[in-house]
Design a protein around this motif. Structure first.
Motif, PDB file in Angstrom:
ATOM      1  N   GLN A 213      -6.186  -4.965  -2.926  1.00 36.84           N
ATOM      2  CA  GLN A 213      -5.447  -6.182  -2.583  1.00 36.84           C
ATOM      3  C   GLN A 213      -4.416  -6.520  -3.663  1.00 36.84           C
ATOM      4  O   GLN A 213      -3.276  -6.892  -3.356  1.00 36.84           O
ATOM      5  CB  GLN A 213      -6.428  -7.341  -2.407  1.00 36.84           C
ATOM      6  CG  GLN A 213      -5.774  -8.627  -1.915  1.00 36.84           C
ATOM      7  CD  GLN A 213      -6.787  -9.721  -1.668  1.00 36.84           C
ATOM      8  OE1 GLN A 213      -7.925  -9.643  -2.112  1.00 36.84           O
ATOM      9  NE2 GLN A 213      -6.365 -10.771  -0.956  1.00 36.84           N
ATOM     10  N   GLY A 216      -1.586  -4.053  -3.419  1.00 36.79           N
ATOM     11  CA  GLY A 216      -0.844  -4.291  -2.193  1.00 36.79           C
ATOM     12  C   GLY A 216       0.109  -5.468  -2.304  1.00 36.79           C
ATOM     13  O   GLY A 216       1.168  -5.498  -1.661  1.00 36.79           O
ATOM     14  N   GLN A 217      -0.265  -6.452  -3.156  1.00 40.00           N
ATOM     15  CA  GLN A 217       0.569  -7.639  -3.314  1.00 40.00           C
ATOM     16  C   GLN A 217       1.617  -7.493  -4.413  1.00 40.00           C
ATOM     17  O   GLN A 217       2.697  -8.077  -4.323  1.00 40.00           O
ATOM     18  CB  GLN A 217      -0.319  -8.849  -3.618  1.00 40.00           C
ATOM     19  CG  GLN A 217      -1.201  -9.272  -2.451  1.00 40.00           C
ATOM     20  CD  GLN A 217      -2.159 -10.382  -2.828  1.00 40.00           C
ATOM     21  OE1 GLN A 217      -2.321 -10.712  -4.011  1.00 40.00           O
ATOM     22  NE2 GLN A 217      -2.815 -10.965  -1.833  1.00 40.00           N
ATOM     23  N   ARG A 220       5.906  -3.281  -4.277  1.00 39.30           N
ATOM     24  CA  ARG A 220       6.719  -3.390  -3.056  1.00 39.30           C
ATOM     25  C   ARG A 220       6.338  -2.312  -2.045  1.00 39.30           C
ATOM     26  O   ARG A 220       6.578  -2.466  -0.838  1.00 39.30           O
ATOM     27  CB  ARG A 220       8.196  -3.281  -3.409  1.00 39.30           C
ATOM     28  CG  ARG A 220       8.591  -1.989  -4.090  1.00 39.30           C
ATOM     29  CD  ARG A 220      10.088  -1.937  -4.374  1.00 39.30           C
ATOM     30  NE  ARG A 220      10.465  -0.741  -5.088  1.00 39.30           N
ATOM     31  CZ  ARG A 220      10.655   0.442  -4.508  1.00 39.30           C
ATOM     32  NH1 ARG A 220      10.453   0.580  -3.211  1.00 39.30           N
ATOM     33  NH2 ARG A 220      11.025   1.496  -5.225  1.00 39.30           N
ATOM     34  N   ASP A 221       5.722  -1.202  -2.529  1.00 35.41           N
ATOM     35  CA  ASP A 221       5.292  -0.133  -1.624  1.00 35.41           C
ATOM     36  C   ASP A 221       3.780  -0.137  -1.454  1.00 35.41           C
ATOM     37  O   ASP A 221       3.158   0.890  -1.201  1.00 35.41           O
ATOM     38  CB  ASP A 221       5.775   1.226  -2.143  1.00 35.41           C
ATOM     39  CG  ASP A 221       5.320   1.511  -3.573  1.00 35.41           C
ATOM     40  OD1 ASP A 221       4.809   0.583  -4.231  1.00 35.41           O
ATOM     41  OD2 ASP A 221       5.466   2.661  -4.031  1.00 35.41           O
ATOM     42  N   GLY A 222       3.174  -1.319  -1.592  1.00 37.81           N
ATOM     43  CA  GLY A 222       1.719  -1.422  -1.508  1.00 37.81           C
ATOM     44  C   GLY A 222       1.148  -1.018  -0.163  1.00 37.81           C
ATOM     45  O   GLY A 222      -0.048  -0.719  -0.050  1.00 37.81           O
ATOM     46  N   THR A 223       1.988  -1.010   0.877  1.00 37.19           N
ATOM     47  CA  THR A 223       1.502  -0.631   2.205  1.00 37.19           C
ATOM     48  C   THR A 223       1.184   0.858   2.318  1.00 37.19           C
ATOM     49  O   THR A 223       0.664   1.307   3.354  1.00 37.19           O
ATOM     50  CB  THR A 223       2.558  -0.990   3.272  1.00 37.19           C
ATOM     51  OG1 THR A 223       3.805  -0.366   2.923  1.00 37.19           O
ATOM     52  CG2 THR A 223       2.760  -2.502   3.333  1.00 37.19           C
ATOM     53  N   ARG A 224       1.480   1.631   1.279  1.00 38.78           N
ATOM     54  CA  ARG A 224       1.172   3.077   1.322  1.00 38.78           C
ATOM     55  C   ARG A 224      -0.325   3.345   1.300  1.00 38.78           C
ATOM     56  O   ARG A 224      -0.769   4.439   1.658  1.00 38.78           O
ATOM     57  CB  ARG A 224       1.840   3.787   0.133  1.00 38.78           C
ATOM     58  CG  ARG A 224       3.356   3.815   0.200  1.00 38.78           C
ATOM     59  CD  ARG A 224       3.952   4.262  -1.124  1.00 38.78           C
ATOM     60  NE  ARG A 224       3.517   5.607  -1.482  1.00 38.78           N
ATOM     61  CZ  ARG A 224       3.729   6.154  -2.694  1.00 38.78           C
ATOM     62  NH1 ARG A 224       4.367   5.452  -3.611  1.00 38.78           N
ATOM     63  NH2 ARG A 224       3.324   7.372  -2.946  1.00 38.78           N
ATOM     64  N   GLN A 226      -3.968   3.718   2.364  1.00 35.05           N
ATOM     65  CA  GLN A 226      -4.772   3.874   3.573  1.00 35.05           C
ATOM     66  C   GLN A 226      -6.225   4.027   3.150  1.00 35.05           C
ATOM     67  O   GLN A 226      -6.599   5.039   2.554  1.00 35.05           O
ATOM     68  CB  GLN A 226      -4.305   5.088   4.380  1.00 35.05           C
ATOM     69  CG  GLN A 226      -2.877   4.969   4.885  1.00 35.05           C
ATOM     70  CD  GLN A 226      -2.462   6.136   5.757  1.00 35.05           C
ATOM     71  OE1 GLN A 226      -3.234   7.071   5.990  1.00 35.05           O
ATOM     72  NE2 GLN A 226      -1.231   6.100   6.252  1.00 35.05           N
ATOM     73  N   CYS A 227      -7.029   2.997   3.424  1.00 32.03           N
ATOM     74  CA  CYS A 227      -8.362   2.906   2.815  1.00 32.03           C
ATOM     75  C   CYS A 227      -9.485   2.993   3.844  1.00 32.03           C
ATOM     76  O   CYS A 227      -9.378   2.453   4.947  1.00 32.03           O
ATOM     77  CB  CYS A 227      -8.492   1.593   2.046  1.00 32.03           C
ATOM     78  SG  CYS A 227      -7.239   1.368   0.773  1.00 32.03           S
ATOM     79  N   PRO A 262       1.760   8.332   2.291  1.00 32.50           N
ATOM     80  CA  PRO A 262       0.531   7.535   2.171  1.00 32.50           C
ATOM     81  C   PRO A 262      -0.331   7.973   0.998  1.00 32.50           C
ATOM     82  O   PRO A 262      -0.258   9.107   0.523  1.00 32.50           O
ATOM     83  CB  PRO A 262      -0.176   7.800   3.500  1.00 32.50           C
ATOM     84  CG  PRO A 262       0.318   9.140   3.937  1.00 32.50           C
ATOM     85  CD  PRO A 262       1.743   9.225   3.462  1.00 32.50           C
TER      86      PRO A 262
END
Length: 349
Positions: A213, A216-217, A220-224, A226-227, A262
């Motif tokens: 978390q 991810g916050q 800027r590329d925290g969406t990479r 995959q957990c 990812p």
């Protein structure tokens, strides 16, 4: 009864048919694990198994100067000194032995070889560590001093945009030093606790959720990320150190994985252990670098590591935290494909 220079002649039974009595000197030195030689004059009369393994099975009966061919050993062998003296390179280029001697009786001496290779390696690591830390701190300091002197000059940059650019570079170099000092302090604390096993009961799945978390916050590329994380994975550990360990491993994946690809993170139970796997899709690491990745300040690609803000201590900190938690760390990589880091930690039964 016939005796030669090295004791009773022949290895067969004595005249009445009984086997020869055991040699008390040989029995005594075989009980010790350090290489030991008994020398009569300049000839070796006895050698224990450790000495034969180091110098050769043939050495009993040999001239001692032929068995120990090292210039630093001459004074000990001749009886002028009792030592100890260091024999560097004996048994291998990275080995160091300490030779000392003691008198058994007139003409007969005991030579002892003590392995100091581990101490030598530790001292070399200490010297390298100080040198590397000094170098890493000197570089940003030199940049800071240079820009400060430029700004102080009467004919220095007058326009605001240039001054702001200089100040931005100075801020970056100062923060780089701060990260390095923080990592050095972390490493020092972890090493101080290395023999003290953690005692707190923690849910490492929750710790990993916090790290995911946070990244991810803040990235800027925290969406990479995959957990796949199992629930309630309980272990005995130091929460702060486990958080730092997860953060370092995931941050490395962001730094060295290709942009936009990812980062696969899994945490699951595997019998009596928890298994964390972090896999990136980066350029990978050449095989010759893998065994040294957890050394302090070792970088497979120094230029790239410094450019993205690495201190060279991240994986060393991870290794020490894993060891303190009685776990296991494994790093595998394929050039052009990416790198996978696996960490195993024992669970609470």
């Amino acid at each position: 009864m016939a005796f030669g220079r090295f004791g009773r002649l022949g290895a067969g039974p004595i005249p009445d048919g009984r086997p020869p009595p055991p040699d008390p000197t040989q029995h005594l030195i075989e009980a010790l694990h350090e290489p030991l030689l008994v020398v009569d004059g300049y000839h070796i009369t006895h050698a224990n198994a450790a000495a034969r393994a180091l110098l050769g099975e043939h050495i009993v009966g040999d001239y001692v100067r032929l068995a120990i061919r090292h210039p630093a050993a001459a004074a000990i062998i001749s009886g002028d000194e009792e030592g100890p003296v260091a024999l560097t390179g004996l048994g291998g280029h990275d080995r160091m032995w300490e030779l000392s001697a003691g008198t058994i009786r007139k003409g007969q001496r005991l030579l002892r070889l003590t392995d100091r290779s581990a101490q030598r390696a530790a001292e070399r690591m200490r010297v390298d560590f100080v040198a590397n830390a000094s170098h890493e701190l000197r570089t940003p300091l030199a940049a800071l001093i240079g820009f400060i002197e430029t700004l102080e000059e009467a004919n220095g940059p007058q326009d605001a945009s240039t001054r702001l650019r200089f100040l931005s570079i100075m801020d970056g170099e100062a923060r780089r030093m701060q990260r390095l000092i923080d990592d050095l302090m972390s490493l020092s604390r972890i090493e101080a606790d290395r023999y003290s096993a953690p005692k707190d009961r923690i849910d490492i799945a929750l710790v990993l959720h916090d790290v995911v978390q946070e990244l991810g916050q803040t990235r800027r590329d925290g969406t990479r990320l995959q957990c796949e994380i199992d629930n309630e994975i309980m272990a005995t550990g130091d929460r702060g150190q486990v958080h730092q360990m997860f953060h370092n491993v995931l941050s490395n994946a962001f730094k060295y994985g290709r942009e936009g690809t990812p980062i696969h993170v899994t945490l699951r139970r595997a019998g009596s252990r928890a298994l964390l796997t972090v896999r990136d899709e980066g350029d990978g690491i050449a095989p010759q670098h893998l065994p040294r990745l957890t050394e302090r300040f070792y970088r497979a690609d120094p230029g790239r590591s410094r450019a993205i803000g690495g201190t060279g201590l991240g994986l060393s900190i991870v290794k020490h935290i894993v060891e303190r938690h009685r776990g296991r760390l494994d790093i595998a990589s394929t050039l052009g494909t990416g790198t996978t880091v696996r960490i195993e930690l024992p669970l609470i039964p």
